[in-house]
Design an enzyme around this catalytic site. Sequence first.
Site, PDB file in Angstrom:
ATOM      1  CE1 TYR A 195      33.208  36.192  43.253  1.00 14.86           C
ATOM      2  CE2 TYR A 195      35.081  35.689  42.098  1.00 14.86           C
ATOM      3  CZ  TYR A 195      33.959  35.884  42.477  1.00 14.86           C
ATOM      4  OH  TYR A 195      34.857  37.224  42.223  1.00 14.86           O
ATOM      5  CE  LYS A 243      32.098  38.185  40.611  1.00 17.55           C
ATOM      6  NZ  LYS A 243      33.051  37.854  39.658  1.00 17.55           N
ATOM      7  CB  SER A 274      36.183  40.440  41.492  1.00 17.00           C
ATOM      8  OG  SER A 274      35.545  39.478  40.309  1.00 17.00           O
TER       9      SER A 274
END
Length: 395
Positions: A173, A65, A62
Amino acid sequence: MTIVDVQAMDSLLREPVDAKEIPGVVAMAADRGGRLYEGAFGVRSLATGVPMSLDTVLWYASMTKALVATGAMQLVEQGRVALDEPIGRIIPALAAPQVLDGFDAAGKPLLRPAKRPITLRHLLTHTSGFGYDIWNASVERYMRENGVPLLVDCKLSSLGQPLAADPGEKWEYGISIDWVGQVVEALSGQSLEAYLTEHLFKPLGMNDTAFIVHPERRARRADVHQRHPDGSLETIDHEISQEPEFFMGGGGLYGTAGDYIAYIRMMLNDGRAPDGTAVLQPETVDLMGRNAIGDIEAGVLRPVLPKLANDTDFFPGMSQKWGLSFLINTADAPNGRSAGSLTWAGLANCYFWIDRTKRLGGVVMTQILPFGDPRVLRLYGAFEQQVYRRLAKAA
């Protein structure tokens, strides 16, 4: 100029490796002018014993991101998309989102139309309503019972999930940034990898960062390890699909710690690459680092799949906000980080921070599941604290 005590920092990072608490780690810190510290210790894989090195390729997970969000904000700068327009104009599949309101007695999902359209701002701030099976029991059940492939398989049907909440109402999330990747592709006419390579990675010299791990990089790639309940570690077979139907904008990139430090330095330099190229405008960097969710709270993660994640709260007792797309601490943090700093992480226990007030940032990268590993978090905190202590002494 180096401000850290290299010997002390080396010792700090080597200690948990020597204690066999973690297989290996790469850590770097930088300011606007360059790297202040870099070190690699332990092994890439317990199975092979190959040493960890500064050029080891790791799964960003992640930490992907922020990079994809940066690509999207370049398109916002160009007027190609507005943060608050309905994203269904660009992605028809998101034009009429459905919210999962539970399951009936027979186990059939209860779906209803969302109260409002999804916007790019919702996607960048994880307030779109999309969730992750790791942290949302209803999403996990829906995916499991309806045959939705795991995201790591990178099938387009992986994105075929209902919302877990109405857009704009809570921080959930989830797969929002995977959809942002689809926005980037739709607007640019390029694949997400091609777009990011041209407009972000090449200007910053991030030459080892990509979704597809080609042979030369594969030879330098670290394996992922699973920590068992007794604390032991095992090398596992884990890789994001290398034949993807879509590039996983929420977590599919691989790269080096040095590449990610290059990105952090760009953010510390108000959007400028080392050669002066404007990757982002200064006002865009400012915008990305401001609270974009109002009174909504962010950042605390409670997993439903404990093999993949532990309970995680980076700033216990503190109000936490979300920018475009970073977690923001609203008060000064104990290890020295300024209020308003930016951070996030990757599932295999990779972490970064960007302190634009003190113009300092860093990464600590391992390849261990589950996320929120207490041993790695202690090391991350100690590393950060040491960097700030040395900065204070040098002032």
